[in-house]
Design a protein around this motif. Structure first.
Motif, mmCIF file in Angstrom:
data_model
loop_
_atom_site.group_PDB
_atom_site.id
_atom_site.type_symbol
_atom_site.label_atom_id
_atom_site.label_comp_id
_atom_site.label_asym_id
_atom_site.label_seq_id
_atom_site.Cartn_x
_atom_site.Cartn_y
_atom_site.Cartn_z
ATOM 1 N N GLY A 33 0.812 -1.213 0.000
ATOM 2 C CA GLY A 33 0.000 0.000 0.000
ATOM 3 C C GLY A 33 0.846 1.264 0.000
ATOM 4 O O GLY A 33 0.554 2.229 -0.702
ATOM 5 N N GLY A 34 1.915 1.252 0.792
ATOM 6 C CA GLY A 34 2.816 2.402 0.823
ATOM 7 C C GLY A 34 3.500 2.627 -0.513
ATOM 8 O O GLY A 34 3.662 3.765 -0.967
ATOM 9 N N THR A 35 3.889 1.543 -1.152
ATOM 10 C CA THR A 35 4.523 1.639 -2.468
ATOM 11 C C THR A 35 3.552 2.198 -3.503
ATOM 12 O O THR A 35 3.921 3.064 -4.307
ATOM 13 N N MET A 36 2.327 1.718 -3.478
ATOM 14 C CA MET A 36 1.320 2.234 -4.417
ATOM 15 C C MET A 36 1.083 3.726 -4.198
ATOM 16 O O MET A 36 0.970 4.497 -5.154
ATOM 17 N N GLU A 37 1.003 4.150 -2.941
ATOM 18 C CA GLU A 37 0.798 5.568 -2.630
ATOM 19 C C GLU A 37 1.970 6.402 -3.137
ATOM 20 O O GLU A 37 1.788 7.472 -3.723
ATOM 21 N N TRP A 38 3.191 5.930 -2.925
ATOM 22 C CA TRP A 38 4.368 6.658 -3.385
ATOM 23 C C TRP A 38 4.344 6.795 -4.913
ATOM 24 O O TRP A 38 4.638 7.864 -5.448
ATOM 25 N N ILE A 39 3.982 5.721 -5.600
ATOM 26 C CA ILE A 39 3.907 5.766 -7.062
ATOM 27 C C ILE A 39 2.854 6.768 -7.512
ATOM 28 O O ILE A 39 3.080 7.550 -8.440
ATOM 29 N N MET A 40 1.699 6.782 -6.847
ATOM 30 C CA MET A 40 0.632 7.699 -7.241
ATOM 31 C C MET A 40 1.035 9.163 -7.037
ATOM 32 O O MET A 40 0.587 10.045 -7.773
ATOM 33 N N ILE A 41 1.868 9.422 -6.062
ATOM 34 C CA ILE A 41 2.291 10.793 -5.779
ATOM 35 C C ILE A 41 3.465 11.215 -6.665
ATOM 36 O O ILE A 41 3.494 12.345 -7.165
ATOM 37 N N ASN A 42 4.417 10.338 -6.891
ATOM 38 C CA ASN A 42 5.692 10.738 -7.496
ATOM 39 C C ASN A 42 5.922 10.344 -8.946
ATOM 40 O O ASN A 42 6.752 10.961 -9.604
ATOM 41 N N LYS A 47 2.690 14.160 -18.369
ATOM 42 C CA LYS A 47 3.071 15.323 -17.563
ATOM 43 C C LYS A 47 2.325 15.371 -16.241
ATOM 44 O O LYS A 47 2.416 16.352 -15.517
ATOM 45 N N GLU A 48 1.562 14.322 -15.914
ATOM 46 C CA GLU A 48 0.725 14.371 -14.721
ATOM 47 C C GLU A 48 0.907 13.134 -13.849
ATOM 48 O O GLU A 48 1.167 12.054 -14.336
ATOM 49 N N THR A 49 0.725 13.360 -12.543
ATOM 50 C CA THR A 49 0.653 12.256 -11.601
ATOM 51 C C THR A 49 -0.818 11.958 -11.351
ATOM 52 O O THR A 49 -1.702 12.701 -11.784
ATOM 53 N N PHE A 50 -1.092 10.877 -10.644
ATOM 54 C CA PHE A 50 -2.465 10.523 -10.305
ATOM 55 C C PHE A 50 -3.141 11.659 -9.546
ATOM 56 O O PHE A 50 -4.290 12.000 -9.808
ATOM 57 N N TYR A 51 -2.435 12.269 -8.588
ATOM 58 C CA TYR A 51 -3.046 13.307 -7.772
ATOM 59 C C TYR A 51 -3.266 14.605 -8.546
ATOM 60 O O TYR A 51 -4.178 15.364 -8.237
ATOM 61 N N ARG A 55 -6.946 16.168 -8.438
ATOM 62 C CA ARG A 55 -7.234 17.563 -8.046
ATOM 63 C C ARG A 55 -7.935 18.318 -9.163
ATOM 64 O O ARG A 55 -8.862 19.097 -8.914
ATOM 65 N N ARG A 56 -7.517 18.108 -10.410
ATOM 66 C CA ARG A 56 -8.154 18.787 -11.538
ATOM 67 C C ARG A 56 -9.609 18.354 -11.674
ATOM 68 O O ARG A 56 -10.509 19.189 -11.836
ATOM 69 N N LYS A 57 -9.865 17.064 -11.608
ATOM 70 C CA LYS A 57 -11.239 16.566 -11.720
ATOM 71 C C LYS A 57 -12.105 17.061 -10.570
ATOM 72 O O LYS A 57 -13.277 17.403 -10.760
ATOM 73 N N GLN A 58 -11.548 17.123 -9.366
ATOM 74 C CA GLN A 58 -12.295 17.615 -8.216
ATOM 75 C C GLN A 58 -12.651 19.088 -8.404
ATOM 76 O O GLN A 58 -13.777 19.504 -8.108
ATOM 77 N N ALA A 59 -11.730 19.884 -8.921
ATOM 78 C CA ALA A 59 -12.007 21.297 -9.180
ATOM 79 C C ALA A 59 -13.065 21.448 -10.268
ATOM 80 O O ALA A 59 -13.960 22.300 -10.158
ATOM 81 N N GLU A 60 -12.996 20.606 -11.304
ATOM 82 C CA GLU A 60 -14.000 20.661 -12.373
ATOM 83 C C GLU A 60 -15.388 20.311 -11.837
ATOM 84 O O GLU A 60 -16.373 20.964 -12.186
ATOM 85 N N ARG A 61 -15.472 19.291 -10.980
ATOM 86 C CA ARG A 61 -16.770 18.914 -10.399
ATOM 87 C C ARG A 61 -17.316 20.030 -9.518
ATOM 88 O O ARG A 61 -18.518 20.305 -9.536
ATOM 89 N N GLY A 62 -16.453 20.659 -8.730
ATOM 90 C CA GLY A 62 -16.886 21.770 -7.880
ATOM 91 C C GLY A 62 -17.382 22.946 -8.697
ATOM 92 O O GLY A 62 -18.402 23.561 -8.373
ATOM 93 N N TYR A 63 -16.685 23.270 -9.776
ATOM 94 C CA TYR A 63 -17.097 24.362 -10.664
ATOM 95 C C TYR A 63 -18.447 24.042 -11.305
ATOM 96 O O TYR A 63 -19.338 24.889 -11.349
ATOM 97 N N GLN A 64 -18.603 22.807 -11.775
ATOM 98 C CA GLN A 64 -19.862 22.403 -12.407
ATOM 99 C C GLN A 64 -21.014 22.471 -11.403
ATOM 100 O O GLN A 64 -22.113 22.912 -11.744
ATOM 101 N N GLN A 65 -20.761 22.064 -10.165
ATOM 102 C CA GLN A 65 -21.810 22.112 -9.139
ATOM 103 C C GLN A 65 -22.204 23.558 -8.841
ATOM 104 O O GLN A 65 -23.388 23.871 -8.695
ATOM 105 N N ARG A 66 -21.238 24.467 -8.767
ATOM 106 C CA ARG A 66 -21.558 25.881 -8.523
ATOM 107 C C ARG A 66 -22.336 26.469 -9.687
ATOM 108 O O ARG A 66 -23.220 27.297 -9.489
ATOM 109 N N LEU A 67 -22.008 26.042 -10.918
ATOM 110 C CA LEU A 67 -22.785 26.478 -12.083
ATOM 111 C C LEU A 67 -24.232 26.024 -11.970
ATOM 112 O O LEU A 67 -25.166 26.802 -12.202
ATOM 113 N N GLU A 68 -24.441 24.754 -11.620
ATOM 114 C CA GLU A 68 -25.785 24.203 -11.503
ATOM 115 C C GLU A 68 -26.569 24.852 -10.374
ATOM 116 O O GLU A 68 -27.778 25.022 -10.470
#
Length: 80
Positions: A33-42, A47-51, A55-68
């Motif tokens: 589990g620790g190895t998987m977490e390290w891979i997802m972060i680093n 040009k992108e990591t999992f996080y 974060r981008r998808k979370q911001a998009e969902r928040g923006y869409q919810q505020r629009l609605e």
């Protein structure tokens, strides 16, 4: 049948069977589990990591919810 016997023999190689029982595998899964977490972060894929994607998808969902909810105006329009 042969496969099951081979798996059992492989699992019996892990020490601590009498004292810890099934919990003897816990350190392995903790490290996994620790190895998987390290891979997802680093580790970057493209040009992108999992996080970064998370974060981008979370911001998009928040923006869409505020629009609605009508809390913000769509891009290109002004509040009157």
């Amino acid at each position: 049948m042969l496969f099951n016997r081979g798996v059992k023999q492989l699992l019996d190689l892990v020490p601590g069977r009498r004292r810890f029982g099934i919990y003897r595998f816990l350190p392995f899964f903790f490290v996994l589990g620790g190895t998987m977490e390290w891979i997802m972060i680093n580790v970057r894929i493209g040009k992108e990591t999992f996080y970064d994607v998370y974060r981008r998808k979370q911001a998009e969902r928040g923006y869409q919810q505020r629009l609605e909810d009508g809390l913000i105006a769509p891009t290109g329009e002004t509040n009157k």
